[in-house]
Design an enzyme around this catalytic site. Structure first.
Site, PDB file in Angstrom:
ATOM      1  N   TRP A  17       8.912 -38.584  -1.524  1.00 19.52           N
ATOM      2  CA  TRP A  17       8.385 -39.397  -2.616  1.00 19.52           C
ATOM      3  C   TRP A  17       8.355 -38.442  -3.790  1.00 19.52           C
ATOM      4  O   TRP A  17       7.508 -37.562  -3.881  1.00 19.52           O
ATOM      5  CB  TRP A  17       6.986 -39.888  -2.253  1.00 19.52           C
ATOM      6  N   ASN A  60       5.707 -30.662   1.377  1.00 20.08           N
ATOM      7  CA  ASN A  60       4.875 -31.709   0.758  1.00 20.08           C
ATOM      8  C   ASN A  60       4.015 -31.036  -0.281  1.00 20.08           C
ATOM      9  O   ASN A  60       3.501 -29.945  -0.026  1.00 20.08           O
ATOM     10  CB  ASN A  60       3.898 -32.309   1.774  1.00 20.08           C
ATOM     11  N   GLU A  80     -12.614 -54.292 -13.430  1.00 14.87           N
ATOM     12  CA  GLU A  80     -11.807 -53.913 -12.266  1.00 14.87           C
ATOM     13  C   GLU A  80     -12.504 -54.326 -10.965  1.00 14.87           C
ATOM     14  O   GLU A  80     -11.853 -54.799 -10.021  1.00 14.87           O
ATOM     15  CB  GLU A  80     -11.537 -52.398 -12.303  1.00 14.87           C
ATOM     16  N   GLU A  88      -8.985 -60.762  -5.933  1.00 18.73           N
ATOM     17  CA  GLU A  88      -7.658 -60.751  -5.320  1.00 18.73           C
ATOM     18  C   GLU A  88      -7.685 -60.555  -3.812  1.00 18.73           C
ATOM     19  O   GLU A  88      -6.807 -61.065  -3.130  1.00 18.73           O
ATOM     20  CB  GLU A  88      -6.721 -59.752  -6.012  1.00 18.73           C
ATOM     21  N   LYS A  98       3.253 -56.522  -4.838  1.00 18.23           N
ATOM     22  CA  LYS A  98       2.912 -55.178  -5.315  1.00 18.23           C
ATOM     23  C   LYS A  98       3.554 -54.899  -6.673  1.00 18.23           C
ATOM     24  O   LYS A  98       2.978 -54.232  -7.513  1.00 18.23           O
ATOM     25  CB  LYS A  98       3.359 -54.152  -4.267  1.00 18.23           C
TER      26      LYS A  98
HETATM   27  C1  F6R Z   1      -4.362 -55.333  -8.970  1.00 20.58           C
HETATM   28  C2  F6R Z   1      -2.963 -55.078  -9.133  1.00 20.58           C
HETATM   29  C3  F6R Z   1      -2.249 -55.720 -10.267  1.00 20.58           C
HETATM   30  C4  F6R Z   1      -1.427 -54.665 -10.989  1.00 20.58           C
HETATM   31  C5  F6R Z   1      -0.558 -55.319 -12.077  1.00 20.58           C
HETATM   32  C6  F6R Z   1       0.213 -54.288 -12.872  1.00 20.58           C
HETATM   33  O1  F6R Z   1      -4.865 -54.723  -7.825  1.00 20.58           O
HETATM   34  O2  F6R Z   1      -2.392 -54.370  -8.377  1.00 20.58           O
HETATM   35  O3  F6R Z   1      -3.139 -56.325 -11.156  1.00 20.58           O
HETATM   36  O4  F6R Z   1      -2.288 -53.727 -11.549  1.00 20.58           O
HETATM   37  O5  F6R Z   1       0.338 -56.207 -11.486  1.00 20.58           O
HETATM   38  O6  F6R Z   1       1.011 -53.519 -12.034  1.00 20.58           O
HETATM   39  P1  F6R Z   1       1.644 -52.158 -12.520  1.00 20.58           P
HETATM   40  O7  F6R Z   1       0.557 -51.193 -12.720  1.00 20.58           O
HETATM   41  O8  F6R Z   1       2.611 -51.773 -11.448  1.00 20.58           O
HETATM   42  O9  F6R Z   1       2.342 -52.459 -13.820  1.00 20.58           O
END
Ligand code: F6R
Length: 608
Positions: free
Chosen positions: A75, A101, A482, A489, A603
């Site tokens: 990664w 790592n 937050e 969610e 995600k």
């Molecule tokens: C909440 C969550 C989403 C992301 C959003 C932005 O737990 O994961 O609200 O924060 O979709 O995602 P990124 O940061 O990848 O642009």
């Protein structure tokens, strides 16, 4: 955050290494490689992409008659995720191979020294520097060479090293990043994580920090960095295989919540000096340009937007620059005022969120200079920004962002302090004090994590509650937002994040018996006001829970107070959000929900 596996014994080595790497793929999967020691030669095979790519390469080149081998799934932290930067890395003779790592913080200095001695490097990695350094010590036993190099390298790192002339030996070293030995019958395994060998053995030896281990088919010998012998401590793995991938935690989300002390430490590594200054060498943005900036925009979505909210307070307070924040999907449709003196900061853990990318593209087209903040090396945001700052949270598998959020907060705090240094708006003494407090965050988060059981007990009383408010003012406001988002969610309950002082202008109508109101009250200059607002909620029947700093007198307003270590305003956002992550996790678990894969979510969101 990568995966390491090593094997020495009688089985076909490839048949241990490749499945071992697959079990570690959750740790990182941008490239992978293995090295096989045949005694007469050392074979190194590596490929960008998933482990499946490496498997086809190995299949096309094999079979191999190896005695030992090491493998790695990467990664990327230093250098793009391509085949050249994939591990293992070799020394110029090709006799020494290393997988690694973590981050060697002083690698630039070490590399420069080797270059002056005539060394040439093929990759952009810090790991190759380690391979060259060990190669230089060919007259010493391998374990001694590794010990000497560990004493020169700074930073958190775990290594697995082989030398062609010692085919029945793998040497491991650990500082910060995990390393374990799996014990077999005339065979032994070395790995960053137990899943790599759990299908072969449950007997293991945990390697402590600042230790070097010699792994041979029938022996395991440990020494410390002074060369003193240490008695190996044998343990038995108790988990089943499925759980082991999650490091013993029931879900990735909980595991990632617990990884935050380490993630924050990694994010700070190499970015602050002993004298208490912030150094962001990777920023590659001219100081003159940063001094000419007259306005800042911070753009993001979801959880990342909450990091933007905190960034506004921090940058305005420390630099006196005006900062606007915007939900990325709103920004470009409202004709914002952006020009060449505007600094735009796009925050996205994935670096692929289309709303954020489009907002950043729009700002660039108006002439703005863009800094991207991302957790994924070489992501679209990183590539399209003029400069990039990485959060170093490691791979986040749980869909709900946790460790990527706290590391975003830390990166934005570092950036705020850096801008203040460059623009001369904070005196060095003030920066130093804040930097020293930033360094305390990893231990402070660990303190908060130890309260997980009592938070579970508290949420156990809320089985039938479907209405929650999260309230805060100033730096506590983004934390409240937050907290509410996490609960919505993963627990699928209505949870509102609100500015505590705004409740009386309408939403207070919703407060009645049975509504849980969680107040965040760590920001010293508004604490008294937040507490008054909480009294207003209590008077309407709300069940009050407070997140407050240790030692603060918060009176009698709350039924339950969750304490977090005290620290400067704004920095406290990092510790104050952790109990709220745990709270969401426990509410969701009590409802029997899968917090790793909440319904309707993805995600990475690549649609508008
Ligand atoms: C909440 C969550 C989403 C992301 C959003 C932005 O737990 O994961 O609200 O924060 O979709 O995602 P990124 O940061 O990848 O642009």
């Amino acid at each position: 955050m990568c995966g390491i596996v090593g094997y020495v014994g009688e089985r076909p080595v490839v048949d241990v290494l490749l499945p071992g790497l697959s079990h570690l793929e959750y740790r990182g999967y941008d490239s992978a490689g293995i090295a096989l020691n045949m005694g007469s030669s050392m074979d190194v095979m590596k490929r960008a992409g998933r482990i499946a790519e490496l498997e086809s390469l190995v299949e096309s080149e094999g079979p191999f008659d190896a005695i030992s081998g090491i493998g790695h799934t990467r990664w990327a932290t230093h250098g793009a995720p391509n085949t050249v930067n994939a591990h293992p890395h070799v020394d110029p003779s090709g006799d020494v191979v290393v997988v690694h790592n973590g981050i060697v913080e002083n690698w630039v200095e070490l590399k420069r020294k080797l270059e002056e001695e005539g060394h040439r490097f093929v990759s952009d990695t810090d790991t190759e520097v380690v391979a060259h350094m060990i190669g230089e010590l060919a007259d010493l036993p391998l374990v001694e060479a590794v010990r000497q190099v560990m004493n020169q390298a700074d930073g958190a790192l775990a290594l697995a090293v082989m030398r062609r002339s010692e085919p029945e030996l793998i040497v491991g070293a650990r500082r910060g990043s995990p390393l374990v030995v799996g014990r077999g019958d005339n065979e032994n395994f070395l790995a960053s994580d137990i899943p790599a060998f759990l299908e072969h053995t449950r007997e293991m030896v945990i390697i402590d920090d600042e230790r070097i281990v010699e792994v041979r088919p029938s022996s395991v010998r440990i020494i410390d960095l002074e060369g003193n012998e240490i008695e190996p401590e044998h343990r038995k793995v108790e988990w089943d295989f499925e759980a082991a991938e999650k490091g013993g935690f029931p879900t990735f989300m909980l595991k990632e919540i617990h990884e935050q002390p380490h993630a924050v430490l990694d994010t700070l590594a190499g970015r602050i000096t002993e004298t208490g200054r912030v150094v962001l060498n990777e920023l590659e943005m001219d100081d003159k340009l940063l001094r000419a900036v007259d306005k800042v925009f911070v753009l993001a979505c979801g959880t990342s937007y909450h990091a933007a909210m905190m960034a506004k307070y921090a940058i305005e307070r420390w630099t006196r620059l005006p900062v606007e924040i915007d939900i990325a999907s709103e920004f470009r449709y409202r004709d914002p005022v952006v020009d060449a003196r505007t600094l735009v900061i796009g925050i996205s853990q994935s670096g692929e969120t289309i709303d954020t990318l489009e907002a950043v593209r729009y700002a660039k087209a108006q002439g703005a200079n863009v800094i991207g903040v991302s957790n994924v090396v070489d992501s679209a945001l990183a590539r399209e920004s003029d400069a990039v700052l990485y959060t170093r949270a490691g791979l986040e598998i749980g869909v709900a962002a946790t460790k990527t959020f706290t590391t975003q907060l830390v990166v934005m705090q570092l950036l705020g302090l850096y801008l203040a240094q460059v623009r001369g708006t904070l005196d060095p003494g003030a920066v130093e004090l804040l930097v020293r407090d930033l360094m305390k965050l990893p231990d402070q988060i660990a303190d908060v994590l130890s309260q997980s059981d009592s938070i579970a007990e508290l949420t156990g009383e809320w089985g039938s509650v479907d209405d929650y408010f999260f309230l805060g003012r100033s730096g506590d406001f983004p934390v409240a937002m937050e907290g509410a988002l996490k609960l919505k969610e993963i627990a699928y309950v209505r949870a509102e994040g609100y500015a505590a002082g705004e409740m009386k202008h309408g939403p207070i109508a919703l407060i009645e018996d049975g509504v849980v109101v969680i107040g965040v009250a760590t920001d010293s200059h508004v604490r008294a006001k937040t507490l008054s607002n909480m009294e207003e909620m209590k008077a309407r029947g709300g069940t009050i829970v407070l997140v407050a700093e240790e030692g603060d007198d918060v009176g009698e307003v709350a039924e339950h107070v969750i304490r977090v270590p005290s620290g400067p305003d704004l920095l406290c956002t990092v510790t104050a959000v952790v109990p709220l992550q745990l709270l969401s996790y426990h509410v969701a678990t009590a409802r029997g929900l899968d917090d790793d894969k909440p319904r309707n979510l993805a995600k990475t969101v690549t649609v508008e």
